[in-house]
Design a protein around this motif. Structure first.
Motif, PDB file in Angstrom:
ATOM      1  N   UNK A 155      54.750 106.767  51.991  1.00  0.00           N
ATOM      2  CA  UNK A 155      55.221 108.005  52.020  1.00  0.00           C
ATOM      3  C   UNK A 155      57.018 107.364  51.858  1.00  0.00           C
ATOM      4  N   UNK A 156      57.448 106.336  52.393  1.00  0.00           N
ATOM      5  CA  UNK A 156      58.553 105.716  52.114  1.00  0.00           C
ATOM      6  C   UNK A 156      59.310 104.975  50.211  1.00  0.00           C
ATOM      7  N   UNK A 157      58.054 104.498  50.019  1.00  0.00           N
ATOM      8  CA  UNK A 157      58.050 104.856  49.031  1.00  0.00           C
ATOM      9  C   UNK A 157      58.797 105.851  47.977  1.00  0.00           C
ATOM     10  N   UNK A 158      57.782 107.015  47.621  1.00  0.00           N
ATOM     11  CA  UNK A 158      58.379 108.308  47.229  1.00  0.00           C
ATOM     12  C   UNK A 158      59.492 109.116  47.780  1.00  0.00           C
ATOM     13  N   UNK A 159      59.980 109.096  49.015  1.00  0.00           N
ATOM     14  CA  UNK A 159      60.594 109.759  50.020  1.00  0.00           C
ATOM     15  C   UNK A 159      61.517 108.727  49.580  1.00  0.00           C
ATOM     16  N   UNK A 160      61.390 107.409  49.069  1.00  0.00           N
ATOM     17  CA  UNK A 160      63.133 106.506  48.890  1.00  0.00           C
ATOM     18  C   UNK A 160      63.327 107.057  47.546  1.00  0.00           C
ATOM     19  N   UNK A 161      62.379 107.883  46.416  1.00  0.00           N
ATOM     20  CA  UNK A 161      62.974 107.598  45.236  1.00  0.00           C
ATOM     21  C   UNK A 161      63.330 109.776  44.481  1.00  0.00           C
TER      22      UNK A 161
END
Length: 454
Positions: A155-161
């Protein structure tokens, strides 16, 4: 009318290796039915043609069966998805393969009112290329995370981009199970009882160098000599000439030919679960087998002999309590797993808390989400991957072209089987060409790479 309107749910799995077929098929069954036999399922398997397409022996060893199973090219698969009607589609592929299929499927289903729920994820521990692999999987309806820790990272990766992270769904590895470990065999038992058994779970590409693989083999053989009363097994994934998810350039079978192992040392193949049934100590560098053993509470060791390094994948086990060296093992040390770390990995025997619940309920959320999506009024929206010709114009076209797809996901002119089934002569030529390709990838290319290192 979708297949779910009939009695049987229709599920398709596309896989590109033996391990991913196992993960994909078991994931399909666990995310569709709460209990085996509860839901009537038709499972169709598609094996993507390539260097790691599983052999009949490998499929038999995996032990997961389908109602139908056939080998296809990417274009053949997409054509089948345009002709067939499924409820759920599991993409058990490398990241680039998932991305290509998402764009190809978007093109195939452009005029379809109803489409299957598309599911993807990872076979095991995610210890490299986290952002790259995740963004290549973005666009599926469900991106499965095998643990609470992975779900948070995903989730952190997706939200980060700035990508939609709602597809991330926490589950667990679908192949965990088996009888809990009952303890070491009694040395005073009557003759005929099983010996104390040490199993080293080998990996095709970890470590990669001849020096490191020879070192690990030597230490395993030395352990067998030091403990003649024990049975020491080297568990192998494939036979020479076969390939799994990763390329194995230096098979242990060849390295052991130059060694002189004692009688209590053996090479074994077969289903990992069956090997674990007689295991008292599981040793590995970073194999997912460690999680299978932990789930059954079998004593488990992750080796530090070659260092704790990202390239080995054993850095994933920092904090697990499992890290130890062969010297420590030879001296009798047995690591004790950290229960908090184990729980974060979604690993625990049935009935033992693991994350938000137990392994028995690990797939409930995914199952509920699939049901909701199948019942969505008006069907599902078109697939929407993060990568598009606008967001990644220098990256995406190359990924699609490797599967003979254009920037819009449509088959390129001259793509294999884009128009019709090949005739008998063309099939013979194709089989010969495929055999030559595999020989080049599996035999010739490794030799060339090793020569370049001299």
């Amino acid at each position: 009318m979708p297949a779910s309107a009939t009695n049987a749910l229709r599920v398709a799995v596309l896989a590109d290796s033996d391990t991913r077929w196992k993960w994909g098929a078991l994931t399909a069954k666990r995310t569709v039915s709460a209990e085996e036999g509860e839901t009537d399922i038709r499972l169709d398997g598609y094996l993507l043609r390539g260097r790691a397409t599983p052999t009949a022996r490998q499929l038999q060893e995996v032990g997961v069966h389908a109602d139908s199973l056939r080998e296809v090219t990417a274009v053949e698969f997409l054509r089948a998805m345009g002709e067939e009607s499924y409820d759920v589609l599991v993409l058990a592929l490398v990241g680039g393969g998932v991305q290509a299929m998402l764009h190809g499927l978007r093109h195939v289903w452009v005029d379809r009112a109803e489409r299957p729920v598309v599911v993807t994820g990872y076979v095991g521990v995610v210890y490299e290329k986290l952002a790259d692999g995740l963004l290549l999987r973005h666009g599926a309806d469900l991106v499965l995370a095998n643990s609470r820790q992975d779900a948070d990272r995903f989730r952190a990766v997706y939200e980060g981009v700035g990508a939609d992270a709602s597809s991330v769904t926490e589950v667990a590895l679908p192949f965990l199970g088996g009888a809990p470990y009952t303890g070491e065999p009694d040395p005073a038992a009557e003759q005929g009882g099983r010996p104390y058994t040490v199993v080293f779970a080998a990996q095709p590409s970890v470590p990669a160098s001849r020096k490191d693989r020879t070192y690990l083999l030597d230490r395993l053989i030395r352990h067998a000599r030091k403990h003649p009363e024990r049975e020491v097994l080297l568990k192998l994934r494939s036979k020479p000439g076969e390939h799994t998810t990763h390329i194995e350039e230096l098979p242990y079978q060849k390295l052991v030919q130059k060694a002189d192992p004692p009688p209590n040392f053996r090479l074994v193949y077969g289903h990992m679960g069956e090997v674990l049934d007689r295991t008292d100590l599981l040793v590995t560098v970073s194999s997912t087998a460690a999680l299978e053993a932990l789930h059954r509470r079998i004593p488990t060791v992750v080796l530090t002999d070659l260092g704790v390094r990202e390239m080995l994948g054993n850095h994933h086990f920092v904090g697990s309590g499992l890290l130890a060296s062969w010297d420590q093992l030879d001296a009798g040390h047995r690591p004790v797993p950290d229960e908090g770390w184990v729980a974060r990995q979604g690993v625990a025997p049935a009935g033992t808390p693991a994350g938000a619940g137990s392994y028995a309920t690990a797939f409930d959320t995914a199952r509920e989400r699939i049901t909701e999506l199948l019942e969505r009024p008006g069907g599902l929206p078109p697939l929407a991957p993060y990568y598009t010709p606008e967001t990644a114009p220098g990256y995406l076209p190359g990924i699609l072209a490797r599967h003979h797809l254009g920037p819009d996901g449509a088959p390129l002119p001259g793509a294999p089987s884009a128009d019709k089934e090949p005739g008998a002569v063309r099939q013979i030529v194709r089989r010969a060409a495929r055999g030559a390709y595999r020989h080049g990838v599996q035999r010739v290319a490794p030799v060339i790479r090793r020569m370049g290192e001299l």
